[in-house]
Write a protein that holds these residues in place. Structure first.
Motif, PDB file in Angstrom:
ATOM      1  N   PHE A 206      40.340  24.245  34.900  1.00  0.00           N
ATOM      2  CA  PHE A 206      41.175  25.289  35.491  1.00  0.00           C
ATOM      3  C   PHE A 206      40.348  26.471  35.977  1.00  0.00           C
ATOM      4  O   PHE A 206      39.470  26.954  35.260  1.00  0.00           O
ATOM      5  CB  PHE A 206      42.171  25.847  34.460  1.00  0.00           C
ATOM      6  CG  PHE A 206      43.311  24.930  34.123  1.00  0.00           C
ATOM      7  CD1 PHE A 206      44.439  24.875  34.927  1.00  0.00           C
ATOM      8  CD2 PHE A 206      43.252  24.126  33.002  1.00  0.00           C
ATOM      9  CE1 PHE A 206      45.497  24.039  34.606  1.00  0.00           C
ATOM     10  CE2 PHE A 206      44.315  23.276  32.681  1.00  0.00           C
ATOM     11  CZ  PHE A 206      45.441  23.238  33.483  1.00  0.00           C
ATOM     12  N   LEU A 207      40.657  26.940  37.165  1.00  0.00           N
ATOM     13  CA  LEU A 207      40.243  28.268  37.592  1.00  0.00           C
ATOM     14  C   LEU A 207      41.511  29.103  37.463  1.00  0.00           C
ATOM     15  O   LEU A 207      42.507  28.856  38.154  1.00  0.00           O
ATOM     16  CB  LEU A 207      39.748  28.236  39.039  1.00  0.00           C
ATOM     17  CG  LEU A 207      39.043  29.494  39.539  1.00  0.00           C
ATOM     18  CD1 LEU A 207      37.745  29.736  38.776  1.00  0.00           C
ATOM     19  CD2 LEU A 207      38.723  29.367  41.029  1.00  0.00           C
ATOM     20  N   PHE A 208      41.481  30.046  36.518  1.00  0.00           N
ATOM     21  CA  PHE A 208      42.689  30.755  36.121  1.00  0.00           C
ATOM     22  C   PHE A 208      42.573  32.200  36.586  1.00  0.00           C
ATOM     23  O   PHE A 208      41.745  32.959  36.090  1.00  0.00           O
ATOM     24  CB  PHE A 208      42.821  30.680  34.594  1.00  0.00           C
ATOM     25  CG  PHE A 208      44.136  31.170  34.071  1.00  0.00           C
ATOM     26  CD1 PHE A 208      45.116  30.275  33.672  1.00  0.00           C
ATOM     27  CD2 PHE A 208      44.396  32.526  33.971  1.00  0.00           C
ATOM     28  CE1 PHE A 208      46.329  30.726  33.182  1.00  0.00           C
ATOM     29  CE2 PHE A 208      45.618  32.986  33.492  1.00  0.00           C
ATOM     30  CZ  PHE A 208      46.579  32.086  33.096  1.00  0.00           C
ATOM     31  N   ILE A 209      43.408  32.576  37.552  1.00  0.00           N
ATOM     32  CA  ILE A 209      43.293  33.876  38.195  1.00  0.00           C
ATOM     33  C   ILE A 209      44.387  34.813  37.721  1.00  0.00           C
ATOM     34  O   ILE A 209      45.560  34.444  37.735  1.00  0.00           O
ATOM     35  CB  ILE A 209      43.377  33.684  39.722  1.00  0.00           C
ATOM     36  CG1 ILE A 209      42.151  32.882  40.172  1.00  0.00           C
ATOM     37  CG2 ILE A 209      43.481  35.015  40.445  1.00  0.00           C
ATOM     38  CD1 ILE A 209      42.195  32.458  41.594  1.00  0.00           C
ATOM     39  N   THR A 210      44.011  36.002  37.301  1.00  0.00           N
ATOM     40  CA  THR A 210      45.021  36.951  36.833  1.00  0.00           C
ATOM     41  C   THR A 210      44.479  38.380  36.829  1.00  0.00           C
ATOM     42  O   THR A 210      43.281  38.593  36.806  1.00  0.00           O
ATOM     43  CB  THR A 210      45.502  36.582  35.410  1.00  0.00           C
ATOM     44  OG1 THR A 210      46.541  37.478  35.021  1.00  0.00           O
ATOM     45  CG2 THR A 210      44.382  36.674  34.393  1.00  0.00           C
ATOM     46  N   HIS A 211      45.423  39.329  36.858  1.00  0.00           N
ATOM     47  CA  HIS A 211      45.027  40.723  36.661  1.00  0.00           C
ATOM     48  C   HIS A 211      45.184  41.094  35.186  1.00  0.00           C
ATOM     49  O   HIS A 211      44.846  42.191  34.793  1.00  0.00           O
ATOM     50  CB  HIS A 211      45.912  41.638  37.525  1.00  0.00           C
ATOM     51  CG  HIS A 211      47.328  41.652  37.040  1.00  0.00           C
ATOM     52  ND1 HIS A 211      48.204  40.627  37.340  1.00  0.00           N
ATOM     53  CD2 HIS A 211      47.999  42.501  36.245  1.00  0.00           C
ATOM     54  CE1 HIS A 211      49.362  40.868  36.747  1.00  0.00           C
ATOM     55  NE2 HIS A 211      49.268  41.998  36.072  1.00  0.00           N
ATOM     56  N   ASN A 212      45.714  40.153  34.366  1.00  0.00           N
ATOM     57  CA  ASN A 212      46.097  40.451  32.989  1.00  0.00           C
ATOM     58  C   ASN A 212      44.966  40.091  32.020  1.00  0.00           C
ATOM     59  O   ASN A 212      44.697  38.926  31.749  1.00  0.00           O
ATOM     60  CB  ASN A 212      47.367  39.662  32.669  1.00  0.00           C
ATOM     61  CG  ASN A 212      47.955  40.051  31.331  1.00  0.00           C
ATOM     62  OD1 ASN A 212      47.236  40.287  30.367  1.00  0.00           O
ATOM     63  ND2 ASN A 212      49.275  40.097  31.268  1.00  0.00           N
ATOM     64  N   LEU A 213      44.306  41.115  31.478  1.00  0.00           N
ATOM     65  CA  LEU A 213      43.145  40.894  30.615  1.00  0.00           C
ATOM     66  C   LEU A 213      43.514  40.156  29.338  1.00  0.00           C
ATOM     67  O   LEU A 213      42.760  39.306  28.862  1.00  0.00           O
ATOM     68  CB  LEU A 213      42.481  42.229  30.258  1.00  0.00           C
ATOM     69  CG  LEU A 213      41.908  43.034  31.418  1.00  0.00           C
ATOM     70  CD1 LEU A 213      41.258  44.311  30.893  1.00  0.00           C
ATOM     71  CD2 LEU A 213      40.891  42.220  32.203  1.00  0.00           C
ATOM     72  N   ALA A 214      44.677  40.477  28.750  1.00  0.00           N
ATOM     73  CA  ALA A 214      45.074  39.832  27.501  1.00  0.00           C
ATOM     74  C   ALA A 214      45.278  38.335  27.716  1.00  0.00           C
ATOM     75  O   ALA A 214      44.874  37.513  26.890  1.00  0.00           O
ATOM     76  CB  ALA A 214      46.354  40.475  26.958  1.00  0.00           C
ATOM     77  N   VAL A 215      45.870  37.988  28.857  1.00  0.00           N
ATOM     78  CA  VAL A 215      46.130  36.581  29.160  1.00  0.00           C
ATOM     79  C   VAL A 215      44.815  35.824  29.334  1.00  0.00           C
ATOM     80  O   VAL A 215      44.610  34.745  28.776  1.00  0.00           O
ATOM     81  CB  VAL A 215      47.014  36.465  30.430  1.00  0.00           C
ATOM     82  CG1 VAL A 215      46.929  35.083  31.027  1.00  0.00           C
ATOM     83  CG2 VAL A 215      48.453  36.810  30.082  1.00  0.00           C
ATOM     84  N   VAL A 216      43.889  36.398  30.068  1.00  0.00           N
ATOM     85  CA  VAL A 216      42.633  35.688  30.327  1.00  0.00           C
ATOM     86  C   VAL A 216      41.798  35.609  29.047  1.00  0.00           C
ATOM     87  O   VAL A 216      41.134  34.610  28.784  1.00  0.00           O
ATOM     88  CB  VAL A 216      41.863  36.333  31.510  1.00  0.00           C
ATOM     89  CG1 VAL A 216      41.029  37.507  31.083  1.00  0.00           C
ATOM     90  CG2 VAL A 216      41.022  35.297  32.202  1.00  0.00           C
ATOM     91  N   ASP A 217      41.881  36.635  28.226  1.00  0.00           N
ATOM     92  CA  ASP A 217      41.158  36.632  26.955  1.00  0.00           C
ATOM     93  C   ASP A 217      41.679  35.516  26.062  1.00  0.00           C
ATOM     94  O   ASP A 217      40.931  34.859  25.347  1.00  0.00           O
ATOM     95  CB  ASP A 217      41.334  37.999  26.280  1.00  0.00           C
ATOM     96  CG  ASP A 217      40.421  38.155  25.071  1.00  0.00           C
ATOM     97  OD1 ASP A 217      39.411  37.420  24.976  1.00  0.00           O
ATOM     98  OD2 ASP A 217      40.714  39.014  24.231  1.00  0.00           O
ATOM     99  N   CYS A 218      42.976  35.279  26.139  1.00  0.00           N
ATOM    100  CA  CYS A 218      43.609  34.244  25.319  1.00  0.00           C
ATOM    101  C   CYS A 218      43.221  32.842  25.777  1.00  0.00           C
ATOM    102  O   CYS A 218      42.960  31.967  24.969  1.00  0.00           O
ATOM    103  CB  CYS A 218      45.130  34.435  25.370  1.00  0.00           C
ATOM    104  SG  CYS A 218      46.098  32.996  24.966  1.00  0.00           S
TER     105      CYS A 218
END
Ligand code: ADP
Ligand code: ADP
Length: 244
Positions: A206-218
């Motif tokens: 997966f290349l997982f794109i987001t502005h949400n730091l908590a989500v990407v950290d998880c």
């Protein structure tokens, strides 16, 4: 080698005006990164930093101004366009809004099967049916859900349908652009767990794109931080977010 090897990728958008000079936006500026098979690589950054531009280039939906994207060792943009079309079968995308991205007039089975109908190889009806059922079950839905329409499902279930559609061809890389940002918090965790589970069971990258730091950290093994078109930091999630 890595599954995905992005080398010094740049993309300029040129806005032409009737009067006055053309305006150039460097949306992506010499971005380099690698993603290993089976990895979840997170791209974070605020709105306008170039995340969607990067996603479109990785999906080969757009061409770079400079730089290369190597997929499984092949320089994608050096391929003739017919060959490039074939390589696109290796990629699928999941979008932010499962309400906008699913055609409300079609049954779920038809929606999920759609990527199978555009393969160069034409799967049989039996194979299509089997794959749709198998993929629905792998995202926690049921075979009988294929007969229903998207509006009969909740937001989280609709995103499961969108994920099933992305996985039905067994792509090697899934680009997920803000896949949980439109969902309620409690549902976000379920969908993130599903993606991690799919990586575990099916080896999806997966290349997982987001502005949400908590989500990407998880969810991410490694993270790339973008700022104004540049990749300003890359590393394991715990390192980028300075957890012990
Ligand atoms: P997001 O931040 O979620 O990527 P945007 O609102 O920035 O969404 O962009 C939505 C769409 O509009 C994208 O396809 C993007 O390429 C396009 N877009 C963004 N900025 C411009 C612009 N200045 N001119 C033309 N199209 C743009
Ligand atoms: P993000 O996805 O991180 O919000 P984008 O890749 O959509 O960022 O946009 C990066 C920059 O490029 C922004 O300044 C945006 O306005 C600009 N941009 C994006 N798409 C276009 C476009 N089609 N035409 C002109 N400018 C664009």
């Amino acid at each position: 080698g890595p599954l995905l090897d992005i080398r010094s990728l740049s993309r300029d958008y040129v806005s032409r005006t009737l009067f006055g000079p053309a305006h150039v936006t460097r949306a992506l500026d010499k971005v380099s990164l690698t993603v290993e098979a089976g990895e979840i690589f997170g791209i974070v950054g605020e709105s306008g930093c170039g995340k969607s531009t990067l996603a479109r280039l990785v999906m080969a939906l757009d061409r770079p101004t400079a730089g290369q994207v190597f997929f499984a060792g092949e320089d994608l943009f050096a391929l003739p366009s017919k060959e490039l079309m074939r390589r696109r079968e290796n990629f699928q995308m999941v979008f932010q809004d499962p309400f906008a991205s699913l055609d409300p007039r079609q049954r779920v089975g038809r929606i999920v099967a759609e990527p199978l109908h555009v393969l160069a190889r034409k799967p049989s009806r039996a194979e299509i049916r089997d794959r749709v059922v198998d993929t629905l079950e792998s995202v926690g839905l049921k075979a009988e859900h294929a007969e229903r329409h998207p509006h009969e499902f909740s937001g989280g279930q609709r995103q499961r349908i969108a994920i099933a559609r992305a996985l039905v061809t067994e792509p090697r890389l899934v680009v997920a652009d803000e896949p949980v940002s439109a969902l309620d918090l409690s549902i976000q965790a379920q969908v993130l767990n599903l993606l991690m589970d799919l990586r575990q069971r099916r080896g999806v990258t997966f290349l997982f794109i987001t502005h949400n730091l908590a989500v990407v950290d998880c969810i991410a093994d490694r993270v790339g931080v973008m700022y104004r078109g540049r990749l300003v930091e890359t590393g394991p999630a715990h390192q980028v977010f300075e957890r012990p």
